[in-house]
Design an enzyme around this catalytic site. Structure first.
Site, PDB file in Angstrom:
ATOM      1  N   GLN A 117      -6.441  -0.324   1.902  1.00  0.00           N
ATOM      2  CA  GLN A 117      -6.160   0.163   2.891  1.00  0.00           C
ATOM      3  C   GLN A 117      -6.753   1.360   3.569  1.00  0.00           C
ATOM      4  OE1 GLN A 117      -2.416   0.054   3.835  1.00  0.00           O
ATOM      5  NE2 GLN A 117      -2.696   0.749   6.065  1.00  0.00           N
TER       6      GLN A 117
ATOM      7  N   ALA B 135      16.695  21.174 -25.928  1.00  0.00           N
ATOM      8  CA  ALA B 135      18.189  21.048 -26.435  1.00  0.00           C
ATOM      9  C   ALA B 135      19.630  21.740 -26.000  1.00  0.00           C
ATOM     10  CB  ALA B 135      18.075  21.427 -28.421  1.00  0.00           C
TER      11      ALA B 135
ATOM     12  N   GLY C 265      14.827  -2.743  11.690  1.00  0.00           N
ATOM     13  CA  GLY C 265      14.863  -3.019  12.744  1.00  0.00           C
ATOM     14  C   GLY C 265      15.453  -3.987  13.014  1.00  0.00           C
TER      15      GLY C 265
ATOM     16  N   GLY D 272       0.245   2.314   7.944  1.00  0.00           N
ATOM     17  CA  GLY D 272       0.911   1.597   8.304  1.00  0.00           C
ATOM     18  C   GLY D 272       0.809  -0.060   8.146  1.00  0.00           C
ATOM     19  N   THR D 273       1.355  -0.594   8.819  1.00  0.00           N
ATOM     20  CA  THR D 273       1.392  -2.033   8.069  1.00  0.00           C
ATOM     21  C   THR D 273       1.057  -2.564   8.819  1.00  0.00           C
ATOM     22  OG1 THR D 273       3.949  -1.616  10.110  1.00  0.00           O
ATOM     23  CG2 THR D 273       4.639  -1.950   7.634  1.00  0.00           C
TER      24      THR D 273
ATOM     25  N   HIS E 295      18.977   8.016 -31.012  1.00  0.00           N
ATOM     26  CA  HIS E 295      19.887   7.389 -31.949  1.00  0.00           C
ATOM     27  C   HIS E 295      21.149   8.848 -31.242  1.00  0.00           C
ATOM     28  CE1 HIS E 295      17.052   9.672 -34.772  1.00  0.00           C
ATOM     29  NE2 HIS E 295      16.994  10.284 -33.705  1.00  0.00           N
TER      30      HIS E 295
ATOM     31  N   ALA F  68       1.089  -1.388   0.324  1.00  0.00           N
ATOM     32  CA  ALA F  68      -0.107  -0.239  -0.353  1.00  0.00           C
ATOM     33  C   ALA F  68       0.930   1.481  -0.384  1.00  0.00           C
ATOM     34  CB  ALA F  68      -1.112  -0.271   1.232  1.00  0.00           C
ATOM     35  N   GLY F  69       2.162   1.151   0.354  1.00  0.00           N
ATOM     36  CA  GLY F  69       2.802   2.386   0.596  1.00  0.00           C
ATOM     37  C   GLY F  69       3.158   3.354  -0.859  1.00  0.00           C
TER      38      GLY F  69
END
Lengths: 408, 408, 408
Positions: B74, B382, B130, B79-80, B306, B8-9
C-alpha cells in the site's frame, strides 16, 4: 627427594574468602588447593615441609594425619625466600619447591629429572607474572617481575626443582624495601652460575589470582571427575551428568542434579531442589526447596533452605540464607562483571555472582548484584538489594516508608 | 475466486506488541492471526493478495513460501479502501476481502455464495463497531460507524464478498479528513445499487481490539487443540489436559504441564517448572526451575530461567527475565484491571498481567503491577516494582538507602 | 453427670485470631479447642451446657448437630462465676466445669470420682496462674490469683468437679471491681466448708495463653496422629511421616509432604509444593507451586498459590497471598521473637512467623518480619516488608522512587 610447599601468605586478593583461612585451603572440586598439590607429590618425595604462617592452625588441623608432612612456621620476616629458608635445617639435598596456592595437572615427573629447573607456562598476559627469558637449550637466562614490556610469554609457574646450594644465594640477597626476601631474587643469582632449565608444564595451571579464578579452576577439575554415588537418594530424584555424591550426603525427593557436581558428606539437597553443573556443596551444606545452585562453591555448614538462587558465586562457611535470597550474575550490557580487588575495579568474567565470607546471615528476599563482595559475620536485612561491597562484621538493612490507609 | 487480505495497519492499540511487528503477525494459539486467516481460505481461492505496509518485511518473511500469496504494498495513502484499490490491477471478478487482524471460526462457505455480502456478528456493544441495519431479507440497508445510538446489534465483522465493480465506488468516494479512503464509505454507495447480504458468522469471532483480546482469542483456540506430543519428555514429567509439544521442544525432569497449552519447537521447560492452562511458549523460549506460566503468550527466544511467575501476560521476543521476576495479575478490589490505550484508561478483564515488547531485560526480584505495559528494549533494574507503563528504550532502576552498622 | 463449658470470653491475647471467632474455636490439629474438650467428655455426661457470648453464632453453627449440647447465653455480667450461674436452672446435681479454651490429654476419669475436685498442673511459672496450696491429703486449703510469690507450683488447670451447692457460694460472692463474678472467688468459700481435692492432670495441658501456644499445642497433638490417606494423590507425590489427608483433599503432582501434618477436605496442595512437619491445612485451602508451609496453621479458604514460604505462622480464613509472599521466622541474633500482647512486648519462642487474621490479601513479593501481627481484612501492597503490627482494615503499601533513563 623432599618437597617444600610455601603456604604462609595472606591471599589478600582473595578476600573475603581468606579472612578466616589461608588461600591454600580454598577448595577446588571439593578439596583444598594444598591437598591437590600434596596428592601430586606424596608418593614421589620423602618429606613434605609445609611452610605456614597466616591462619596456620587451619592448615595444621586439616593435614594433621599425613605422615610425611612437617609443618614449619615462618617467622616475622616475610617473602617466599624467607619461607624456603625456614626449611634449611630439615631438608635433604634434592628438593622441589611449590607455591601453595597453585593448581596444575602436570605430573612433575619431568622437572624432577633436573638438578635445577623451574616450571613455566605460556600465557597471553605475561606482564602480570614473573617472566623468563630462555636460551635455545631452554636454560633460563633472565627473570623479570611483572615487566611492562615482557621479553617472552613464558611465566614462572611457581614450581622449582632445586638443591641445597640455593640457601647460599638466599642468604646473599638483601631484604627488599617491603621487608621481604624473595625466592626469585635468589634464582637470579642461581641462573648466573648454574644451568636452570625452563620446563613447560603440561595441562592446566592456575595461580588462583582472583576469586573468579577459583571458580574457573573448580570448573576445570569438575570436568575430570567420574560419577560415584554413595549417598542416599530419595524418590523421584533425577541425576544427569557426572556427579559425586559422598556417603552421608542425602538427595531428597523430587530434586534434580546436573553434573559435573560434587556433593559432600553431610550435605542435604532438596526436596524439590535443583543443582546445576559446576557446583560443589561442601560438608554439611543444605540446599532446600525450590532453590537452585549453579557454577558455585558452597562451603561447609552453609544453609540455603528455600526459594533461593546462587549462581557463579563462592559462599563461605556457616552462612545462612533467608528465604528467597537471590544472586544476580550478569550485567544488562553483557560486559564483564567488575570486582574491587585491593582498591581497584578489575574486570572479571561475564557471569559472576557474589563472593561471600563466613558466618553471613541474610534475611528474606535479599538480593546481590553481580560481583559484590560480602565480608564475614555480616547480617543482611530483609528485602535489601546489595549493590556494593560490604565490610566484615556489618549489619546492613533498610527502612522503607510504608503508607497506611484505613479501608472502608 | 481471489482473496484480498488487508494487513497494512499499525495496530496502535496493541502497542508495545506491535512496536516491532504488524498486528496480523501477533500469535494466537501458536501462529499469527494472518496464518489463521490464510488457512481458512487457502483451498477456496486462486490467489491471495496480501496488502502490506507497516513492518511489511516481517509478513513477507513469514509467508514467503506460500505459492498463492502475492504481497502488494500500500502506498502513501491510508485506509482500507485504498488498501483494496492496491489490488485492482491483479484481482479476478469474484473475490473476498478480509481484514488481516481478525480471527474467526466460520468456514466462509456461505458468504462465498453471494455476489455481494458482508459478514456480521451480533454483539452487546455495537457502539464500538460499524453497525448495519438490514431488511427482512437480510439485505443491508444502512451502515453507521461507531454510532452513539446503534440501530441494531449487528456489526461489521470485516469480511466482504465483492465483485470488481466495488472499485468504481472506491474511486468515487472522497478522501476523508484524516487522509484515508475507507472501504465502508464505498459499501455505503454499493448498498444503494446492489443487494448486499448480511451473513451472520458462525462460531467465534474476535477483532483483537486490545492486548487482552489476544489472550482471550488464544484461550478460545487453545480449547480446540488436540494433544500431540512430539518433543522430548524427561523423567517424572506430568502432563495433564490437551497439550501440543512440538518436535525439538524439551520438557525437563519433574516438570508439570497442564493443558490446554502449546510448546513450540526449541522451547525448553524445566526442570521443576510448571506450565498452566492457556499458555503458549513460542519457538526457543525457556521456562526454568520453579517458574510458572499461566494464561500467557511468551514469544520467541524469551527466557524465564528461575523462580518467576508470569500470569495472564503477553511477553515479546528475546526478553530475559532475572531470577524471581513476578507479574501481579489481580487487583485487591477484584475490579477489572485498567490499561492505558492510546492515552485513555480502559477497563480490561479481572485478571491481566504485563504486556511487554521485545528485548526487555529484567533484573532479579522485579515485579509488575497488573496491566502495566513495558516497551521494547527496556532494562528493568533489580528489585523494582513497576507500577506504571514504561516507554521503549528505558532503563529503570532504584537506589534504596541502606543503613550500615558495625556489629560487636 | 452434666458438664458446663465456659466459652464466652473474648480471647484478647489471641488477637487478631479472635477478631472474628471466639478462642474456643481456634483449631488445634485440625479441630477447634472446644471440639477437643467435647470429645473428651461426650460419652461421660448426659448434657453439655456450653456458655457462650462473644461471637456465639460461630460456636453454635459449628456444634449444631451435637444432641447433648445446650447453648446458654451469658448475659451482660462478665466472669466465669457468672458464666456458671447461667447454667443453674438446667444442671443436675453432679457436674464438671471446664474452661473452653484449654486443651489436655487427661481422661478426666479420676476427677469425676469426687464430689469436689479441681484439676491442677505443676508448672515452672506459677506466678502467671491461679496457684493452689494443698494439705497432705491433697485437699486444697488456699488459692491465690497470679501471686507475686507463689506458695506452690500447682496451678489451676481450669477443670472443676462440683455439685449444685456451688451456686450458693456464687451468689454470696461480690461483683469484682471490673464488674465480674469469678468462679475462683466462690471456690475460696467452698474450700472452707468442703473437702476439695487437687487432682493432678496426666499428660499434656495448655491454656493457649498466646498465639504461639496454639502452635505449640498443635505440634503436640500432631505428634499423636496416625496416618490416614483418603484424599486424591497425583503422580510422583512423596509422602513421609504420619499424615492425615482427608477425603476431598488433593495432593497434586510432584509435591512432597512430610508429616506429621493434616490436610483437610477440599484442600489442594501443589503441584510442586512442599508441606513440612507440624502443618495443618484446614478446609479448602490451597498451597501451590514451589510454595512451602512448615509448622503452621492455615485456616479455611486461604490461598497460597505460588512461590511463597509460610513458617511457624498462623494464618486466618479467606486470606489470599500474592506470589512470593514470604514469612521470616528467626532473628539474626537467635533470641526469642518478641510479640505485642495487649500493649506489651512479650518474648515468645525462637522461631515464630506471622500471626494473621482473616480476609487478608497480600500483593506480590510481600514479606513479614518474625512475630508480626496483621489484623483482619488488610491489604498489603506488593513488595512491602511488614516490620510492625498492622491494625485490621488497613491498606499498607509503598511508593518507591524509580529512576528512569533513556537507553542509546
Amino acid at each position: 627427594m623432599d618437597a617444600v610447599i610455601l603456604a604462609a601468605g595472606k591471599g589478600e586478593r582473595l578476600r573475603p574468602l581468606t579472612e578466616n583461612r589461608p588461600k591454600p585451603l580454598l577448595p577446588i572440586a571439593g578439596k583444598p588447593i594444598l591437598e591437590h598439590i600434596i596428592e601430586k607429590i606424596y608418593d614421589k618425595v620423602d618429606n613434605i615441609y609445609v611452610v605456614v604462617k597466616y591462619k596456620r592452625e587451619k592448615i595444621i588441623e586439616h593435614f594433621n594425619n599425613y605422615d610425611k608432612i612437617v609443618f614449619l612456621n615462618q617467622g616475622d620476616l616475610e617473602g617466599t625466600g624467607e619461607a624456603l629458608l625456614t626449611a634449611e635445617n630439615y631438608i635433604s639435598d634434592e628438593f622441589i619447591v611449590i607455591n601453595g596456592d597453585i593448581v596444575f595437572e602436570d605430573s612433575l615427573d619431568e622437572i624432577l629429572n633436573y638438578d635445577y629447573a623451574i616450571a613455566v607456562k605460556k600465557v597471553n598476559n605475561p606482564e602480570n607474572f614473573g617472566v623468563f627469558l630462555v636460551d635455545e637449550k631452554n636454560n633460563i637466562i633472565d627473570l623479570e617481575e611483572k615487566p611492562k614490556f615482557p621479553k617472552s610469554n613464558l611465566i614462572n609457574a611457581g614450581i622449582y626443582k632445586l638443591k641445597r646450594d640455593i640457601f647460599k644465594y638466599l642468604k646473599e640477597i638483601p631484604i627488599s624495601e617491603r621487608g621481604e626476601k624473595e625466592l626469585t631474587d635468589a634464582i637470579k643469582l642461581l641462573i648466573k652460575e648454574k644451568e636452570v632449565k625452563a620446563i613447560e608444564l603440561k595441562g592446566y595451571w592456575n595461580d588462583i589470582g582472583y576469586p573468579w579464578s577459583l571458580l574457573e579452576a573448580n570448573k576445570y577439575f569438575l570436568d575430570k571427575i567420574e560419577t560415584k554415588i554413595d549417598g542416599e537418594i530419595e524418590e523421584n530424584v533425577v541425576i544427569k551428568g557426572k556427579v559425586i555424591i559422598e556417603k552421608g550426603a542425602k538427595i531428597r525427593a523430587n530434586s534434580v542434579i546436573e553434573g559435573p557436581a560434587i556433593i559432600k558428606s553431610g550435605a542435604i539437597v532438596g526436596p524439590l531442589a535443583y543443582i546445576r553443573p559446576y557446583t560443589v556443596l561442601m560438608e554439611n551444606t543444605f540446599v532446600g526447596n525450590s532453590s537452585e545452585v549453579k557454577g558455585s562453591i558452597i562451603m561447609r555448614n552453609t544453609k540455603i533452605p528455600h526459594l533461593s538462587y546462587v549462581g557463579d558465586s563462592i559462599i563461605g562457611e556457616n552462612c545462612n540464607f533467608g528465604c528467597n535470597t537471590i544472586t544476580a550474575n550478569l550485567r544488562f550490557d553483557n560486559k564483564p562483571v567488575k570486582v574491587n580487588i585491593k582498591g581497584k575495579r578489575v574486570e572479571s568474567v561475564r557471569k559472576l555472582g557474589v563472593i561471600m565470607g563466613d558466618n553471613v546471615k541474610t534475611g528474606v528476599q535479599v538480593s546481590f548484584m553481580p560481583g559484590v563482595k560480602v565480608g564475614s559475620n555480616c547480617w543482611i536485612g530483609a528485602n535489601c538489594l546489595i549493590d556494593r561491597d560490604v565490610e566484615k562484621n556489618s549489619f546492613i538493612y533498610k527502612k522503607d516508608s510504608l503508607i497506611i490507609k484505613k479501608l472502608q
